[in-house]
Motif scaffolding. Structure first.
Motif, PDB file in Angstrom:
ATOM      1  N   UNK A 426       0.864  -1.181   0.000  1.00 11.24           N
ATOM      2  CA  UNK A 426       0.000   0.000   0.000  1.00 11.24           C
ATOM      3  C   UNK A 426       0.902   1.232   0.000  1.00 11.24           C
ATOM      4  N   UNK A 427       0.730   2.081  -1.006  1.00 11.78           N
ATOM      5  CA  UNK A 427       1.560   3.282  -1.145  1.00 11.78           C
ATOM      6  C   UNK A 427       1.087   4.385  -0.214  1.00 11.78           C
ATOM      7  N   UNK A 428      -0.244   4.594  -0.142  1.00 17.17           N
ATOM      8  CA  UNK A 428      -0.822   5.638   0.709  1.00 17.17           C
ATOM      9  C   UNK A 428      -2.280   5.324   0.981  1.00 17.17           C
ATOM     10  N   UNK A 429      -2.836   5.964   1.996  1.00 15.64           N
ATOM     11  CA  UNK A 429      -4.261   5.881   2.295  1.00 15.64           C
ATOM     12  C   UNK A 429      -4.785   7.285   2.535  1.00 15.64           C
ATOM     13  N   UNK A 430      -6.050   7.517   2.140  1.00 21.50           N
ATOM     14  CA  UNK A 430      -6.660   8.846   2.257  1.00 21.50           C
ATOM     15  C   UNK A 430      -8.126   8.688   2.651  1.00 21.50           C
ATOM     16  N   UNK A 431      -8.597   9.582   3.513  1.00 20.38           N
ATOM     17  CA  UNK A 431     -10.021   9.630   3.852  1.00 20.38           C
ATOM     18  C   UNK A 431     -10.429  11.076   4.073  1.00 20.38           C
ATOM     19  N   UNK A 432     -11.579  11.459   3.487  1.00 22.11           N
ATOM     20  CA  UNK A 432     -12.189  12.758   3.757  1.00 22.11           C
ATOM     21  C   UNK A 432     -13.558  12.510   4.369  1.00 22.11           C
ATOM     22  N   UNK A 433     -13.741  12.915   5.609  1.00 17.44           N
ATOM     23  CA  UNK A 433     -14.983  12.667   6.334  1.00 17.44           C
ATOM     24  C   UNK A 433     -16.103  13.546   5.796  1.00 17.44           C
ATOM     25  N   UNK A 434     -17.259  12.922   5.503  1.00 18.68           N
ATOM     26  CA  UNK A 434     -18.447  13.665   5.117  1.00 18.68           C
ATOM     27  C   UNK A 434     -18.391  14.334   3.761  1.00 18.68           C
ATOM     28  N   UNK A 435     -17.447  13.936   2.905  1.00 24.40           N
ATOM     29  CA  UNK A 435     -17.286  14.600   1.615  1.00 24.40           C
ATOM     30  C   UNK A 435     -17.146  13.574   0.501  1.00 24.40           C
ATOM     31  N   UNK A 436     -17.836  13.786  -0.598  1.00 28.55           N
ATOM     32  CA  UNK A 436     -17.678  12.962  -1.788  1.00 28.55           C
ATOM     33  C   UNK A 436     -16.585  13.591  -2.648  1.00 28.55           C
ATOM     34  N   UNK A 437     -15.481  12.876  -2.798  1.00 33.71           N
ATOM     35  CA  UNK A 437     -14.346  13.375  -3.569  1.00 33.71           C
ATOM     36  C   UNK A 437     -14.184  12.507  -4.818  1.00 33.71           C
ATOM     37  N   UNK A 438     -14.267  13.076  -6.010  1.00 31.73           N
ATOM     38  CA  UNK A 438     -14.070  12.280  -7.231  1.00 31.73           C
ATOM     39  C   UNK A 438     -12.684  11.636  -7.240  1.00 31.73           C
ATOM     40  N   UNK A 439     -12.544  10.454  -7.862  1.00 28.58           N
ATOM     41  CA  UNK A 439     -11.241   9.775  -7.864  1.00 28.58           C
ATOM     42  C   UNK A 439     -10.095  10.639  -8.372  1.00 28.58           C
TER      43      UNK A 439
END
Length: 463
Positions: A426-439
């Protein structure tokens, strides 16, 4: 994670008492649509309410269905689950969520809001059947006879106790008191719209090893405890979690190995310590592998990126799990490489009963892939390398905060022999709470973190 794939729709539900007050339709409301209603569950007490709708476009122009919201008002005492049984327009385009009324009345303190993700309704046309249902999360019976929107109709007819909003304006029906513009009423959970992030997690896994104290300081746990999933008696070893250099940086590496015996089998897992992840966007760059780095090939290995809630008891209604799972050598009855995305409502271990839905693709996914999950508005959308891979929802939408995890494990063993080791990275992980983020935007944000030499940030609030 799937142990067997059984498509089971459980629909049972519990007791409520209801009554009603209404507001007149504003004279300014644009009556360009008409709603017809019937039900296939006419009893005063029921295991599940079954409102069926037909939406008719009485205007002179096509109606974009993603502008339409249908509200069915009722009174309840607990959490509810929505499902689309069948729809002419396709259940994959139908969404459902529950929200409370700002000003409850005797017959309604909440509503089911039905929407659409896509589609256009031509002038003079109707949607055809929308066969919908909802039930209590604990699967107990409940009373519906005095719900505001309920009517014991067995054939379609105009019904003004269900309201229709078009582009946020009332277009049909008489809402229960307090049921106004959808944009004005509070949602029970974050709406998940772009630009409304309530916290961000990013980690590019720059650690010295599984004993690096920064892992715990930053909210990570390296598993060492025994138990499932996978081969009974196998070990979950911290030594199988490393952070080697790759591609000019460091990566998380899970190394699972076996000699064909349970005592000689090692699984690997890295998890967040806090269950603080719910709606929003999840993403990771993951390298799946088809062959072991050493030893003979052929093991049924599972390589994952997922979120999960613990199962408190059999068929726990608060359980939730959202999975990416890659099986390079098959397993669970599959003969070859397959990638699953699976959304879980709940399960029972003995005798086994799985309540989930899944989408799969039978192909090799060896190599690096950008995996994205968007959890918002009653839908879970899975993307692989920017391509929409799956769209799930209804009863499979999570209800409670989850852990975020990566693990690699063996379903079963193919027999003794030379030791073999499989790697997932796994190179990285990302999370944005409560937000729809396009790929594509996810990749831009990750690039910005790296350009600023930010190797870790976590502003996601504790639950």
């Amino acid at each position: 994670m799937p142990r067997r794939f059984l498509k089971v729709l459980l629909a049972l539900a519990l007791p409520v008492s209801l009554g009603g007050v209404a507001l007149a339709v504003p004279a300014s409301a644009a009556q360009s649509v008409r709603l017809q209603y019937r039900t296939s569950s006419t009893g005063a007490t029921t295991a599940q309410a079954e409102p069926w709708f037909k939406l008719v476009n009485t205007g002179s122009a096509p109606l974009p269905l993603d502008q339409v919201k249908i509200r069915y008002y009722f009174r309840g005492e607990t959490a509810y689950r929505f499902a689309c049984s069948w729809a002419v327009v396709g259940c994959s385009t139908v969404t459902g969520r529950f929200a409370g009324l700002p000003s409850p009345v005797p017959t309604a303190d909440r509503y089911l809001e039905v929407g659409f993700t896509s589609g256009t309704l031509a002038a003079g046309a109707d949607t055809g059947d929308l066969q919908l249902r909802f039930h209590r999360a604990d699967w107990q019976n409940f009373s519906q006879s005095d719900d505001y929107s309920f009517g014991a109709r067995t054939s379609y007819a105009d019904w003004d106790k269900v309201a229709v909003f078009v582009d946020g304006r009332l277009a049909w029906g008489v809402p229960a008191a307090g049921g106004g513009d959808p944009s004005q009423s509070p949602s029970p959970t974050p709406s998940g719209t772009p630009g409304t992030s309530q916290g961000t997690l990013f980690d590019d896994f720059s650690y010295t090893g599984s004993s690096d104290p920064r892992l715990a300081q930053r909210g990570w746990t390296v598993r060492s405890s025994a138990g499932g999933p996978g081969v009974p008696g196998a070990a979950w070893s911290p030594s199988a979690v490393t952070f080697p250099s790759a591609g000019g940086g460091q990566v998380l590496q899970l190394a699972s190995s076996t000699d064909g015996t349970a005592s000689g089998t090692v699984h690997a897992e890295l998890s967040t310590a806090s269950r603080k992840f719910f709606e929003g966007t999840y993403a990771a760059r993951v390298r799946f592998s088809d062959a072991p780095v050493s030893g003979p090939d052929g093991e049924h290995v599972v390589q994952t990126f997922f979120t999960i809630t613990p199962l408190a008891r059999d068929l726990d209604p608060d359980y939730g799990e959202l999975d990416f799972e890659y099986l390079p050598n098959g397993g669970w009855g599959e003969p070859g490489s397959i990638l699953y995305t699976t959304s879980w409502e709940t399960y029972r271990n003995d005798p086994w009963l799985a309540v989930n839905t899944h989408t799969e693709e039978r192909a090799s996914f060896a190599g690096w892939h950008d995996l994205v999950m968007q959890v918002s508005g009653g839908r879970i959308r899975y993307y692989v390398d920017g391509r929409l891979f799956a769209d799930h929802g209804d009863i499979y939408y999570p209800e409670t905060p989850m852990w975020l995890m990566f693990n690699q494990w063996f379903i079963d063993l193919q027999g003794g022999g030379a030791p073999r080791t499989y790697h997932q990275q796994v190179d990285w992980v990302y999370h944005s709470k409560g937000e729809v983020v396009p790929p594509a935007e996810v990749l831009d944000r990750v690039g910005a973190f790296r350009a600023a030499s930010t190797s870790f940030t976590d502003t996601v609030p504790a639950p």
